[in-house]
Each structure stands twice: as structure tokens, then as C-alpha cells.
Enzyme design. Structure first.
Site, PDB file in Angstrom:
ATOM      1  N   PHE A 198      46.251  32.938  41.865  1.00 19.18           N
ATOM      2  CA  PHE A 198      45.093  32.633  42.715  1.00 19.18           C
ATOM      3  C   PHE A 198      44.554  31.238  42.498  1.00 19.18           C
ATOM      4  O   PHE A 198      43.882  30.686  43.361  1.00 19.18           O
ATOM      5  CB  PHE A 198      43.965  33.646  42.453  1.00 19.18           C
ATOM      6  CG  PHE A 198      43.253  33.461  41.135  1.00 19.18           C
ATOM      7  CD1 PHE A 198      42.233  32.520  40.987  1.00 19.18           C
ATOM      8  CD2 PHE A 198      43.583  34.237  40.030  1.00 19.18           C
ATOM      9  CE1 PHE A 198      41.580  32.346  39.770  1.00 19.18           C
ATOM     10  CE2 PHE A 198      42.930  34.071  38.814  1.00 19.18           C
ATOM     11  CZ  PHE A 198      41.927  33.119  38.687  1.00 19.18           C
ATOM     12  N   GLU A 225      47.123  38.210  46.003  1.00 22.41           N
ATOM     13  CA  GLU A 225      46.401  39.043  46.960  1.00 22.41           C
ATOM     14  C   GLU A 225      44.901  38.751  46.968  1.00 22.41           C
ATOM     15  O   GLU A 225      44.185  39.169  47.881  1.00 22.41           O
ATOM     16  CB  GLU A 225      46.639  40.527  46.653  1.00 22.41           C
ATOM     17  CG  GLU A 225      46.182  40.993  45.286  1.00 22.41           C
ATOM     18  CD  GLU A 225      47.234  40.824  44.198  1.00 22.41           C
ATOM     19  OE1 GLU A 225      47.198  41.599  43.229  1.00 22.41           O
ATOM     20  OE2 GLU A 225      48.074  39.907  44.314  1.00 22.41           O
ATOM     21  N   LYS A 278      55.399  35.365  47.552  1.00 23.38           N
ATOM     22  CA  LYS A 278      54.418  36.439  47.385  1.00 23.38           C
ATOM     23  C   LYS A 278      53.177  35.806  46.767  1.00 23.38           C
ATOM     24  O   LYS A 278      53.087  35.618  45.560  1.00 23.38           O
ATOM     25  CB  LYS A 278      54.967  37.547  46.486  1.00 23.38           C
ATOM     26  CG  LYS A 278      54.363  38.945  46.738  1.00 23.38           C
ATOM     27  CD  LYS A 278      52.857  39.037  46.604  1.00 23.38           C
ATOM     28  CE  LYS A 278      52.409  39.036  45.171  1.00 23.38           C
ATOM     29  NZ  LYS A 278      50.903  39.220  45.057  1.00 23.38           N
ATOM     30  N   CYS A 321      45.724  26.483  33.932  1.00 17.44           N
ATOM     31  CA  CYS A 321      46.461  26.560  32.673  1.00 17.44           C
ATOM     32  C   CYS A 321      46.542  25.209  31.974  1.00 17.44           C
ATOM     33  O   CYS A 321      47.033  25.139  30.851  1.00 17.44           O
ATOM     34  CB  CYS A 321      47.861  27.123  32.908  1.00 17.44           C
ATOM     35  SG  CYS A 321      48.926  26.059  33.902  1.00 17.44           S
ATOM     36  N   GLU A 341      42.948  32.559  25.908  1.00 19.00           N
ATOM     37  CA  GLU A 341      42.642  31.811  27.127  1.00 19.00           C
ATOM     38  C   GLU A 341      41.439  32.442  27.821  1.00 19.00           C
ATOM     39  O   GLU A 341      41.440  33.624  28.154  1.00 19.00           O
ATOM     40  CB  GLU A 341      43.852  31.821  28.053  1.00 19.00           C
ATOM     41  CG  GLU A 341      43.660  30.983  29.305  1.00 19.00           C
ATOM     42  CD  GLU A 341      44.923  30.906  30.143  1.00 19.00           C
ATOM     43  OE1 GLU A 341      45.235  29.812  30.641  1.00 19.00           O
ATOM     44  OE2 GLU A 341      45.607  31.938  30.296  1.00 19.00           O
ATOM     45  N   SER A 353      49.242  34.973  33.915  1.00 22.66           N
ATOM     46  CA  SER A 353      48.889  35.203  32.521  1.00 22.66           C
ATOM     47  C   SER A 353      50.127  35.506  31.691  1.00 22.66           C
ATOM     48  O   SER A 353      51.157  35.963  32.208  1.00 22.66           O
ATOM     49  CB  SER A 353      47.899  36.363  32.418  1.00 22.66           C
ATOM     50  OG  SER A 353      48.537  37.589  32.756  1.00 22.66           O
TER      51      SER A 353
END
Length: 493
Positions: free
Chosen positions: A158, A185, A182, A290, A391, A235
Site C-alpha cells: 500500500f 487491496e 496484484k 522501508c 519496524e 512485511s
């Protein structure tokens, strides 16, 4: 606000299959929400295994003709796509702000980075060339050629919905493969608009396709016999699962995981410059990236001075709606993620870190339903604290005092992650030591955020990456092709 005309005036997200828009047929759906306003943007129906099967089969059919086209033909739609992305960059940036929550300036920069990857992929005619050797043996010449493999997929996150798909998509199709995206969502609207522009660019039907969905959709892609390889960004726990599942199914796989990035500040650094870049690195995109450097190791001789500069810089950041020009830090992706970041802040307090700046009480007038959190700064963060090891993915920064650069590098290398790090110094010796001893994939000296240009691969070591070929640049050519060696002899009659 950008109108959602690109998805047919309805507010329902759709798949892009064989050159046309098609509804997903799964039983689940999600509502996409503007993180700053709480406004519902679109319904996101999830794709079923049957939807995935149709898309993969279509991709393989398209691959047969696409891979046989001359490479010069394959890059022509990419040139057109680059122009379309530039022509619509501002529109896409505004949609990205609505969809994600980051600032308009950050959205513009993200899209520029994505476009750079399209530019690099246009150089495939040179990048795909391999070696040859005359007279490798008596009367024998040998050469190596690169060949595309089939259908590839990328599962993207995202936090950079405009850039990260373009880490993969242009290289996959330029090398002669078909490609299925993909997207996340949580915010799929930029991908919807991207594929409308792809339709205008003139790619053959089935070469580039889009499938929406959740974990079941991802698993259907990873398990499908018709998919040759998969790319993932997200992640570390999910990256591990994707890597293991794809590899078990015999696929090529690259999985970018999480991070816990460090900045080292020595007494020879320009402290004001380092403080500015440190705060920017930790809080840009709300810390949801990240490459955010959120642990700062400072030589003890300048720790107090540098800490004061950081707190002053962080306190000056304006939290607000990303489309408003004065905003420095936009909204976090969801209420759930905002609460996760707040929990980390509370954990830091309970662990004994010194709370120097508390961003939990920030309010944004007119946007009471937004997911806002101000910059938060901790001092005296020790290496055993949760906030030093995990994180956070939010605008939270931790500072610690170290004796010298040697101790800082040792502490940095103790991390399970190895994604990025930056050193601020005026010492060439410290910079050389940092370069040689840092167990990190992306290293920067006097650079706030170590983000490689598109013609270099995006590094990542240890628990930050699973695989051996990274995103962007030459690594993508190796990932999307395999070499065949051609050996020939023409003896005299």
C-alpha cells in the site's frame, strides 16, 4: 478530489483481463477509504481462484506471440506509456494522495521514480545482450542468449502504489514475458488508473493484466502452474511466507521484507544538515516506507546538540491533509495501523526511553476522521528495546548515544534487518569503514534516504530480502530471463 471516472463512473474496482475491464467473482470485498477524510472511495471485490486461473491462462496465450516479437517492437508501448505517465503525472499524484494519505510532493516524487524505471526498461535491447566468443574451441563458436520465460506476477504494498508496480512491470514485458499485477487491496485506485493508461499505450491484449484481491488471491497466483515467478514487497513475516510458498512451487521469487534502518552521526558531520535529513527520512510518507531511517546513533560528544536540533526540526513539521501545500506529514493508511504505531509509542515509554516529542495529541482541523499522528522523538533508546528492534512504520524516531563510529556500526549490524542505512560525517576514514563493514543493502553517506536510482538494483540484506535478484535495473533482466548457450561448428565439407 480526483473523480473515479477511470473505473467507469462506478466506485467498484475491477480486474483488467485480456485488454478489458471485468468484475471479480470472489465472495469477499473491502472498502477503500481516504485515510485523511474517512470518505469511502471504492468497493474492492476480491478475485476467486477461477478469476486467477483465467488471467494466468490468458497471460500464457499472450506470451506465445509477445515473446516472439522483435525486442524493438516490444519497447514501443513502453515509450508511449512513459509519455502517458508524464502527461497524467499530476492527476495520478492527486489520486495517490486520496488513495494513500501521503503529501502531494511525496506522490509526485514517487511517480517520478516509477517513470524512471520505465525509461530504464526501454533500454532492454542493450541490457538483454549476453556474451559471445569466437573460436571457443577448435572451429567452434559459442554465444549466450537470454530468453523470456512466461507469466510473472508482482504482489505490491500500500505504501508506494504508484512506484513499486513499476519496479517490475516494464522489465517483465520488455524482456518478452506477460505480467500480472496484484496491488494492495487497501488502496488500489492508482493501479486502476495505471492500467487504463496501459490500455492506451498499445500493449497486446493479455500481456499486462490486473487482478484485485486478498491473501487467497495471492495464494492462487503462487500456486498456479502457469506462473513462472513472483515478486513481493511487504512485511518480513509475509515476505517469508511468499518466498517459501513460491519456491516450494518451483517458481522464481524475490521477496522484499521489512526494515529497521539506522543513521550514524559523527562529531565531524554538519549537524544542522544531518538533523534536517534525519527528520525527513523518518517522517516522510508518514514513516510508512522501508527506507525510513528511524534509529539514530550519535557520537556522544555531539549527542545533546544534535538531539536538540532534531527535536526542533521535528516539532516544525506540519501534519495535515496531503493535498494542502503546507503539509509535511500526511495521514497513515488506516485507523488500525495508526493504533499500532500508537502502541509502539506506549511501549517505548514503558521500556524507559525518554519521550522528547509526543505526536499523539496532534489534531487536524476539518479532518477529524483522518488517521493522523505527529512526529514522535525518543532519546536514550537502548538496543534491547522493542522500538529499537522492530519496524514501526510510522513517524517515530529514536536517538541513542555511542562512543564512536565503530560502536555505531557494530550496533547497526546487530539488527536482524539489512535494508538501508546512512552515515553523516566529514571523515573519509569513517565513510570507508561504513562502506566496507556495514551489513546493509543500501548505504548512503551524507544522504538522508538511501534510495537507489532506477538503473541500480534496490538492495536488501538479511531479513529485509529473500531471494538473490532484486528489484530494478540489471537484476530484473536476470530475474525475467534465462540464458541458453548456443554452440556451433561448421566443418569444411
Amino acid at each position: 478530489m480526483v473523480e473515479l471516472a477511470s473505473i467507469g463512473q462506478s466506485k467498484t474496482v475491477r480486474n483488467y483481463v485480456n485488454g478489458d475491464w471485468k468484475d471479480a467473482s470472489g465472495d469477499e470485498e473491502l472498502t477503500s477509504v481516504n485515510p485523511a477524510t474517512g470518505e469511502e472511495l471504492a468497493t474492492v471485490p476480491f478475485s476467486s481462484a477461477a478469476d486467477v486461473d483465467e488471467i494466468v491462462r490468458t497471460g500464457n496465450e499472450a506470451f506465445e506471440e509477445w515473446s516472439a516479437r522483435p525486442v524493438e517492437e516490444r519497447i514501443q508501448p513502453l515509450f508511449r506509456l512513459k509519455t502517458l505517465l508524464e502527461d497524467h503525472q499530476e492527476e495520478l499524484a492527486e489520486l495517490l494522495v486520496e488513495d494513500h494519505g501521503k503529501t502531494l510532493a511525496e506522490a509526485r516524487g514517487e511517480l517520478r521514480r516509477g517513470i524512471e524505471n520505465v525509461e530504464v526498461a526501454c533500454g532492454i535491447p542493450s541490457m538483454m545482450q549476453s556474451g559471445s566468443l569466437l573460436n571457443a574451441a577448435p572451429e567452434i563458436d559459442e554465444s549466450a542468449v537470454r530468453k523470456p520465460l512466461g507469466v510473472f506476477t508482482a504482489i505490491t504494498p500500500f505504501n508506494f502504489p504508484g512506484m513499486i508496480p513499476l519496479w517490475f512491470l516494464p522489465y517483465a514485458v520488455a524482456t518478452g514475458n506477460s505480467f500480472i499485477l496484484k496491488p494492495s487491496e487497501q488502496n488500489p485506485l492508482v493501479a486502476q488508473r495505471l492500467f487504463e493508461l496501459i490500455g492506451e499505450a498499445g500493449f497486446p491484449d493479455g500481456v499486462l493484466q490486473l487482478v484485485n484481491g486478498g491473501p487467497d488471491t495471492v495464494n492462487a497466483l503462487l500456486d498456479h502452474d502457469g506462473v513462472e515467478g513472483a515478486s513481493f514487497v511487504g512485511s518480513t513475516p509475509i515476505a517469508k511466507l511468499v518466498y517459501e510458498r513460491a519456491a516450494k512451487n518451483g517458481k522464481r521469487v524475490q521477496a522484499q521484507g521489512g526494515a529497521k534502518n539506522h543513521i550514524i552521526v559523527t562529531e565531524t558531520a554538519d549537524l544542522e544538515f544531518a538533523a534536517e535529513k534525519t527528520v525527513s527520512s523518518a517522517t516522510a510518507c508518514g514513516g510508512e516506507r522501508c527506507l525510513a531511517n528511524d534509529i539514530v546513533l550519535v557520537e556522544e560528544s555531539v549527542y545533546d546538540e544534535f538531539t536538540d536540533l532534531v527535536v526542533e526540526e521535528a516539532a516544525a513539521q506540519v501534519v495535515g491533509y496531503g493535498l494542502e501545500e503546507e503539509t509535511d506529514i500526511g495521514a497513515l493508511i488506516s485507523p488500525e495501523h495508526e493504533q499500532t504505531v500508537r502502541n509502539y509509542i506506549q511501549t517505548g515509554i514503558e521500556e524507559g526511553a525518554e519521550l522528547l516529542l509526543d505526536g499523539r495529541d496532534v489534531t487536524v482541523d476539518g479532518y477529524e476522521d483522518g488517521n493522523f499522528l505527529g512526529p514522535t522523538v525518543f532519546g536514550d533508546v537502548t538496543s534491547d528495546m522493542v522500538i529499537s528492534q522492530e519496524e514501526i512504520f510510522g513517524p517515530v524516531l529514536g536517538l541513542a548515544s555511542v562512543a564512536d563510529a565503530d560502536e555505531a556500526i557494530d550496533r547497526m549490524n546487530e539488527s536482524q534487518f539489512g535494508n538501508a542505512a546512512s552515515l553523516f560525517t566529514g571523515s573519509g576514514a569513517d565513510a570507508r569503514k561504513f562502506r566496507h563493514e556495514g551489513e546493509i543493502g543500501n548505504l548512503g553517506v551524507n544522504v538522508g534516504t538511501s534510495a537507489p536510482m532506477a538503473f541500480f538494483h534496490f538492495g536488501g540484506w538479511k531479513e529485509s530480502f529473500f531471494g538473490d535478484l532484486h528489484a530494478q535495473g540489471e537484476d530484473m533482466i536476470h530475474f525475467y530471463t534465462d540464458k541458453a548457450v548456443y554452440i556451433e561448428r561448421w566443418p569444411d565439407a
